[in-house]
Write an enzyme that holds these catalytic residues in place. Structure first.
Site, PDB file in Angstrom:
ATOM      1  N   HIS A 168       0.839  -1.196   0.000  1.00  0.00           N
ATOM      2  CA  HIS A 168       0.000   0.000   0.000  1.00  0.00           C
ATOM      3  C   HIS A 168       0.876   1.249   0.000  1.00  0.00           C
ATOM      4  CE1 HIS A 168      -3.511  -2.352   1.966  1.00  0.00           C
ATOM      5  NE2 HIS A 168      -3.911  -1.979   0.772  1.00  0.00           N
ATOM      6  N   CYS A 255      -3.291   0.776   9.610  1.00  0.00           N
ATOM      7  CA  CYS A 255      -4.254  -0.248   9.168  1.00  0.00           C
ATOM      8  C   CYS A 255      -5.282  -0.586  10.237  1.00  0.00           C
ATOM      9  CB  CYS A 255      -3.530  -1.537   8.798  1.00  0.00           C
ATOM     10  SG  CYS A 255      -2.054  -1.350   7.802  1.00  0.00           S
TER      11      CYS A 255
END
Length: 260
Positions: A168, A255
């Protein structure tokens, strides 16, 4: 004056379940230990709560091993929230599970419907724009739909490219304040942060780049002493959390929560 990029009153987290051992991972570096993970998760929640924020803790979802990484399911902004469409097919059901909690918190709840896909881990909201990294989990169509949605709220989206082999965009960066970004050198080398103040994580501590500024503290993974020292010298208050188990599933500090 408050800074909406890092000043929050609420956060949503989800405890890991027994099925977390089956979570997605780019490279198998070991099976997560649920006991250790729950202990670290509790410390993470305590760190958020220590700032005075209310933390909504959701129950584990055994059908979705990666559901503890709630950030990928939504983007929360002052004017509303946007439900994402994860690039990993096994994770798409997590969005519907998150929807009721967000509906309780936001009057304006919108949704990326496809055919594109986009995950929250690829989105960095700064003081002037929303940066979205194209990655294996976020494609041009997903970025395009998000751009249309948030334009209605007055936000500009800039698409950037995530380096090969990096899951990511925020695996390699995080926001320290409206104009300051913590980044790996490999990501900053792309020029995506031109005009910002950039602090580089030391060589060998690239995994420390995924942190969160949550009200006063910067919450970062433990075990990266040079990064912690650099942030301390730069005037940031650091709180370190054991991330060894989440790291086995490519997870980091951002996250684990939705922040708004």
């Amino acid at each position: 004056m408050t800074d909406p990029t890092y000043q929050f009153t609420r956060a949503i987290t989800r405890r890991p379940g027994q099925s977390v051992i089956d979570g997605l991972r780019a490279e198998d570096i070991g099976t997560p230990d649920l006991g250790n993970m729950l202990e670290a998760h509790a410390a993470y929640v305590t760190a958020l709560q220590s700032t005075g924020a209310k933390v909504i803790e959701l129950e584990p979802l055994e059908a979705f091993p990666d559901a503890l990484f709630v950030e990928d399911t939504a983007l929360c902004l002052p004017k509303g929230a946007v439900l994402m469409r994860p690039g990993a097919p096994s994770r798409r059901g997590e969005v519907a599970e998150m929807k009721p909690a967000l509906r309780d918190c936001f009057e304006d709840l919108r949704e990326v419907t496809g055919p594109g896909h986009i995950e929250g881990g690829d989105i960095l909201v700064t003081g002037r724009e929303i940066l979205v990294g194209r990655s294996d989990r976020t494609d041009a169509a997903g970025v395009g739909q998000l751009t249309e949605i948030v334009a209605d709220w007055g936000y500009a989206v800039r698409e950037v490219i995530t380096p090969p082999g990096v899951l990511h965009f925020k695996t390699d960066c995080s926001l320290l304040d409206a104009e300051t970004i913590l980044s790996t050198r490999r990501l900053d080398a792309s020029g995506c942060f031109e005009g910002y103040r950039v602090l580089h994580v030391p060589e060998g501590e690239e995994a420390a780049a995924n942190a969160i500024r949550f009200n006063d503290p910067v919450i970062m993974a433990a075990g990266f002493p040079r990064t912690a020292e650099m942030l301390d010298r730069a005037g940031f208050r650091v709180v370190e959390i054991d991330n060894r188990e989440s790291a086995k599933l490519d997870g980091g500090m951002s996250c684990l929560s939705l922040r708004f």
